[in-house]
Structures are given as structure tokens and as C-alpha cells.
Design a protein around this motif. Sequence first.
Motif, PDB file in Angstrom:
ATOM      1  N   ASP A 186       5.255  12.572  -2.596  1.00 14.02           N
ATOM      2  CA  ASP A 186       6.141  13.196  -3.587  1.00 14.02           C
ATOM      3  C   ASP A 186       5.891  12.656  -4.986  1.00 14.02           C
ATOM      4  O   ASP A 186       6.044  13.368  -5.971  1.00 14.02           O
ATOM      5  N   SER A 187       5.487  11.395  -5.074  1.00 14.30           N
ATOM      6  CA  SER A 187       5.303  10.740  -6.365  1.00 14.30           C
ATOM      7  C   SER A 187       4.145  11.331  -7.173  1.00 14.30           C
ATOM      8  O   SER A 187       4.082  11.152  -8.394  1.00 14.30           O
ATOM      9  N   VAL A 188       3.231  12.032  -6.504  1.00 17.17           N
ATOM     10  CA  VAL A 188       2.061  12.577  -7.213  1.00 17.17           C
ATOM     11  C   VAL A 188       1.958  14.092  -7.104  1.00 17.17           C
ATOM     12  O   VAL A 188       1.087  14.701  -7.743  1.00 17.17           O
ATOM     13  N   LYS A 189       2.813  14.705  -6.312  1.00 13.62           N
ATOM     14  CA  LYS A 189       2.739  16.148  -6.083  1.00 13.62           C
ATOM     15  C   LYS A 189       2.858  16.904  -7.396  1.00 13.62           C
ATOM     16  O   LYS A 189       3.725  16.612  -8.225  1.00 13.62           O
ATOM     17  N   LEU A 238       0.827  -1.188   0.000  1.00 17.70           N
ATOM     18  CA  LEU A 238       0.000   0.000   0.000  1.00 17.70           C
ATOM     19  C   LEU A 238       0.872   1.253   0.000  1.00 17.70           C
ATOM     20  O   LEU A 238       1.905   1.305   0.676  1.00 17.70           O
ATOM     21  N   GLU A 239       0.443   2.247  -0.751  1.00 21.00           N
ATOM     22  CA  GLU A 239       1.147   3.535  -0.830  1.00 21.00           C
ATOM     23  C   GLU A 239       0.157   4.655  -0.550  1.00 21.00           C
ATOM     24  O   GLU A 239      -0.837   4.804  -1.263  1.00 21.00           O
ATOM     25  N   TRP A 240       0.439   5.457   0.494  1.00 18.33           N
ATOM     26  CA  TRP A 240      -0.373   6.638   0.756  1.00 18.33           C
ATOM     27  C   TRP A 240      -0.191   7.620  -0.394  1.00 18.33           C
ATOM     28  O   TRP A 240       0.929   7.873  -0.830  1.00 18.33           O
ATOM     29  N   VAL A 241      -1.302   8.218  -0.851  1.00 21.82           N
ATOM     30  CA  VAL A 241      -1.263   9.155  -1.971  1.00 21.82           C
ATOM     31  C   VAL A 241      -1.518  10.587  -1.510  1.00 21.82           C
ATOM     32  O   VAL A 241      -0.762  11.495  -1.862  1.00 21.82           O
ATOM     33  N   LEU A 281     -15.618  12.695  -1.711  1.00 17.11           N
ATOM     34  CA  LEU A 281     -14.184  12.959  -1.812  1.00 17.11           C
ATOM     35  C   LEU A 281     -13.780  12.757  -3.273  1.00 17.11           C
ATOM     36  O   LEU A 281     -14.305  11.865  -3.952  1.00 17.11           O
ATOM     37  N   TYR A 282     -12.825  13.565  -3.734  1.00 10.67           N
ATOM     38  CA  TYR A 282     -12.379  13.483  -5.120  1.00 10.67           C
ATOM     39  C   TYR A 282     -10.857  13.373  -5.205  1.00 10.67           C
ATOM     40  O   TYR A 282     -10.138  13.798  -4.302  1.00 10.67           O
ATOM     41  N   LEU A 283     -10.399  12.828  -6.321  1.00  9.91           N
ATOM     42  CA  LEU A 283      -8.979  12.866  -6.653  1.00  9.91           C
ATOM     43  C   LEU A 283      -8.868  13.125  -8.154  1.00  9.91           C
ATOM     44  O   LEU A 283      -9.211  12.259  -8.963  1.00  9.91           O
ATOM     45  N   GLN A 284      -8.433  14.327  -8.500  1.00  9.43           N
ATOM     46  CA  GLN A 284      -8.180  14.670  -9.890  1.00  9.43           C
ATOM     47  C   GLN A 284      -6.746  14.275 -10.219  1.00  9.43           C
ATOM     48  O   GLN A 284      -5.805  14.741  -9.569  1.00  9.43           O
ATOM     49  N   MET A 285      -6.596  13.430 -11.219  1.00  8.06           N
ATOM     50  CA  MET A 285      -5.282  12.904 -11.579  1.00  8.06           C
ATOM     51  C   MET A 285      -4.940  13.346 -12.997  1.00  8.06           C
ATOM     52  O   MET A 285      -5.650  12.976 -13.947  1.00  8.06           O
ATOM     53  N   ASN A 286      -3.909  14.129 -13.124  1.00  6.31           N
ATOM     54  CA  ASN A 286      -3.455  14.622 -14.422  1.00  6.31           C
ATOM     55  C   ASN A 286      -2.059  14.092 -14.727  1.00  6.31           C
ATOM     56  O   ASN A 286      -1.356  13.610 -13.840  1.00  6.31           O
ATOM     57  N   SER A 287      -1.666  14.208 -15.988  1.00  7.86           N
ATOM     58  CA  SER A 287      -0.327  13.766 -16.420  1.00  7.86           C
ATOM     59  C   SER A 287      -0.025  12.361 -15.919  1.00  7.86           C
ATOM     60  O   SER A 287       1.046  12.104 -15.357  1.00  7.86           O
TER      61      SER A 287
END
Length: 118
Positions: free
Chosen positions: A62-65, A45-48, A79-85
Motif C-alpha cells: 500500500d505504501s508504494v501503490k 525488511l519491507e516487501w515492496v 527485473l525493473y522497478l520504476q519509482m515515481n513521486s
Amino acid sequence: QVQLVESGGGLVQPGGSLRLSCAASGFSFSGYYMSWVRQAPGKGLEWVSDINDGGGSTYYADSVKGRFTISRDNVKNTLYLQMNSLKPEDTALYYCTRRGSTWAFDYWGQGTQVTVSS
């Protein structure tokens, strides 16, 4: 009872975008920090990301910042998570989780699969 239901996952090409949603019910959503956690195939598991109860403070791995944005709507209890690039290494099962009183993740959704591939 507490329920967290994720949606919005899918297959996307590298460089693309997705928006994950998590519908919360069975508790006072606006009173809790919420988080996204992911698990890539064959890995742990990896905290995002975290967001505080009011939505004014956010935290990222850091991997998603700079690419991901967490947000919440305390009226819609979502709750939302917008993921770009997006990158192939973002491929994982993404979980919506609640931070409990001890800061541990005390409730989890069933997860939504995100696959980044050409």
C-alpha cells in the motif's frame, strides 16, 4: 550459480524518479516470480512488490501503490522497478529477490541504495 545484481539507486529529491534494475543469471528467470524488498535505516525488511513469472500480474505494498511500477524482461533476464513521486520515507536499501517453490525469498541481490532528500 544464481546471481541477482541490482543497479540504478542514488540520491534524488522528493518528487523525483528513479528506475532500478536487477540482472538475473544462473537460473531460468522466466520460470519464477520476482520481488523487490527494501530496508530503511534502522528498520526491518519491507516487501515492496511482486511480479509473476510471465509479467502479467503485479502486486504492491500500500505504501508504494500508484507510485511504483514493477516490470520484467524475460529475454534480457532483467527485473525493473520504476519509482515515481519519491518521498523521504522511500529511503532504503532496495533488494531484488526471487520467490522460491515455497514462496519464500530464496535468493537476494546485494542491494542498491535509494536516498530521497532535498
